[in-house]
Scaffold this active site. Structure first.
Site, PDB file in Angstrom:
ATOM      1  N   CYS A   1      -5.999   1.474   5.375  1.00 53.69           N
ATOM      2  CA  CYS A   1      -6.536   0.190   5.837  1.00 53.69           C
ATOM      3  C   CYS A   1      -5.994  -0.099   7.236  1.00 53.69           C
ATOM      4  O   CYS A   1      -5.106   0.606   7.732  1.00 53.69           O
ATOM      5  CB  CYS A   1      -6.159  -0.926   4.864  1.00 53.69           C
ATOM      6  SG  CYS A   1      -4.435  -1.450   5.011  1.00 53.69           S
TER       7      CYS A   1
ATOM      8  N   HIS B   1       0.822  -1.204   0.000  1.00 55.34           N
ATOM      9  CA  HIS B   1       0.000   0.000   0.000  1.00 55.34           C
ATOM     10  C   HIS B   1       0.863   1.263   0.000  1.00 55.34           C
ATOM     11  O   HIS B   1       2.008   1.254   0.457  1.00 55.34           O
ATOM     12  CB  HIS B   1      -0.947  -0.002   1.205  1.00 55.34           C
ATOM     13  CG  HIS B   1      -2.030  -1.030   1.100  1.00 55.34           C
ATOM     14  ND1 HIS B   1      -3.141  -1.026   1.907  1.00 55.34           N
ATOM     15  CD2 HIS B   1      -2.171  -2.085   0.247  1.00 55.34           C
ATOM     16  CE1 HIS B   1      -3.929  -2.038   1.563  1.00 55.34           C
ATOM     17  NE2 HIS B   1      -3.361  -2.700   0.567  1.00 55.34           N
TER      18      HIS B   1
ATOM     19  N   GLU C   1       0.760   3.959   1.765  1.00 54.53           N
ATOM     20  CA  GLU C   1       1.178   4.443   3.090  1.00 54.53           C
ATOM     21  C   GLU C   1       2.359   3.633   3.601  1.00 54.53           C
ATOM     22  O   GLU C   1       3.321   4.190   4.151  1.00 54.53           O
ATOM     23  CB  GLU C   1       0.018   4.321   4.096  1.00 54.53           C
ATOM     24  CG  GLU C   1      -1.257   5.027   3.673  1.00 54.53           C
ATOM     25  CD  GLU C   1      -2.219   4.111   2.924  1.00 54.53           C
ATOM     26  OE1 GLU C   1      -1.787   3.420   1.979  1.00 54.53           O
ATOM     27  OE2 GLU C   1      -3.404   4.101   3.266  1.00 54.53           O
TER      28      GLU C   1
ATOM     29  N   CYS D   1      -2.076  -0.690   7.399  1.00 51.51           N
ATOM     30  CA  CYS D   1      -1.307   0.561   7.309  1.00 51.51           C
ATOM     31  C   CYS D   1      -1.536   1.416   8.549  1.00 51.51           C
ATOM     32  O   CYS D   1      -0.621   2.118   8.996  1.00 51.51           O
ATOM     33  CB  CYS D   1      -1.662   1.327   6.045  1.00 51.51           C
ATOM     34  SG  CYS D   1      -1.061   0.502   4.564  1.00 51.51           S
TER      35      CYS D   1
HETATM   36  N1  5HC Z   1      -5.463   3.051   1.894  1.00 45.22           N
HETATM   37  C1  5HC Z   1      -5.146   2.264   0.864  1.00 45.22           C
HETATM   38  N2  5HC Z   1      -3.912   2.380   0.294  1.00 45.22           N
HETATM   39  C2  5HC Z   1      -3.568   1.611  -0.778  1.00 45.22           C
HETATM   40  O1  5HC Z   1      -2.465   1.739  -1.293  1.00 45.22           O
HETATM   41  N3  5HC Z   1      -4.472   0.687  -1.263  1.00 45.22           N
HETATM   42  C3  5HC Z   1      -4.163  -0.062  -2.474  1.00 45.22           C
HETATM   43  C4  5HC Z   1      -4.204  -1.545  -2.440  1.00 45.22           C
HETATM   44  C5  5HC Z   1      -4.637  -1.883  -3.861  1.00 45.22           C
HETATM   45  O2  5HC Z   1      -3.540  -1.783  -4.757  1.00 45.22           O
HETATM   46  C6  5HC Z   1      -5.618  -0.783  -4.163  1.00 45.22           C
HETATM   47  C7  5HC Z   1      -7.044  -1.091  -3.766  1.00 45.22           C
HETATM   48  O3  5HC Z   1      -7.596  -1.870  -4.776  1.00 45.22           O
HETATM   49  P1  5HC Z   1      -9.179  -2.058  -4.995  1.00 45.22           P
HETATM   50  O4  5HC Z   1      -9.641  -3.076  -3.975  1.00 45.22           O
HETATM   51  O5  5HC Z   1      -9.819  -0.716  -4.782  1.00 45.22           O
HETATM   52  O6  5HC Z   1      -9.281  -2.563  -6.392  1.00 45.22           O
HETATM   53  O7  5HC Z   1      -5.156   0.331  -3.421  1.00 45.22           O
HETATM   54  C8  5HC Z   1      -5.701   0.529  -0.712  1.00 45.22           C
HETATM   55  C9  5HC Z   1      -6.072   1.302   0.350  1.00 45.22           C
HETATM   56  C10 5HC Z   1      -7.443   1.147   0.942  1.00 45.22           C
HETATM   57  O8  5HC Z   1      -7.416   0.906   2.287  1.00 45.22           O
HETATM   58 ZN    ZN Z   2      -3.017  -0.260   3.719  1.00 44.00          ZN
END
Ligand code: 5HC
Ligand code: ZN
Length: 159
Positions: free
Chosen positions: A103, A78, A80, A106
């Protein structure tokens, strides 16, 4: 002559950098960017969501459905977490600008690294248990959260 007045705020500046970082993401569905900033408004780190270094992102799965191992979810780092791991600085007292609310995994890394504020734009997964767990932990740990609108930045990505 007086100084120019319609310059962008710190919030719009750092969120803009987070959004620009998101434009590096190869994720076909959700591109996320993060920017970590010190109390003195100095940028400490940036990151975006992507596969771990050395894992060829042409060979990794990018789907969302099917067997867990055929999706991106067990593999993708992710934004973060990447921003935290990319930094060579002490992050105590810093704040993180992120284009999507963190999430729970993170959130733990954010809390443990000493980041004190999360500034975000999108909260599209607000109804998920992961996001609810993040909000519980941030509240208990005294990490402030604040949602802002990106006013002065033209979105680079079709989100
Ligand atoms: N805060 C976040 N930072 C992130 O970098 N991500 C990333 C993980 C996946 O590569 C994408 C989410 O994919 P999708 O489920 O919307 O197809 O974004 C997801 C979240 C959500 O919690
Ligand atoms: Zn995360």
């Amino acid at each position: 002559m007086k100084k120019r007045m319609n310059y962008i705020s710190w919030d719009d500046y750092f969120l803009g950098i987070a959004e620009l970082s998101a434009a590096r993401s190869k994720d076909p569905n959700t591109q996320v960017g993060a920017c970590i900033v010190s109390e003195e408004n100095k940028i400490l780190s940036v990151g975006y969501n992507g596969m771990p270094a050395g894992c060829n992102d042409d060979e990794m799965p990018w789907g969302r459905e099917g067997d867990f191992l055929d999706t991106k979810y067990p593999f993708v780092c992710h934004a973060e977490l990447n921003a935290i791991l990319n930094s060579n600085h002490d992050l105590k007292g810093s704040r993180i600008y992120v284009s999507l609310f963190p999430c729970n995994e993170c959130a733990k890394a954010i809390i443990q690294s000493g980041i004190k504020e999360v500034i975000y734009t999108c909260d599209k997964y607000a109804d998920t248990d992961g996001t609810k767990a993040s909000k519980m932990m941030f509240k208990m740990a005294g990490v402030k959260t604040r949602q802002i609108k990106q006013e002065h930045f033209v979105k680079i990505l079709p989100m």
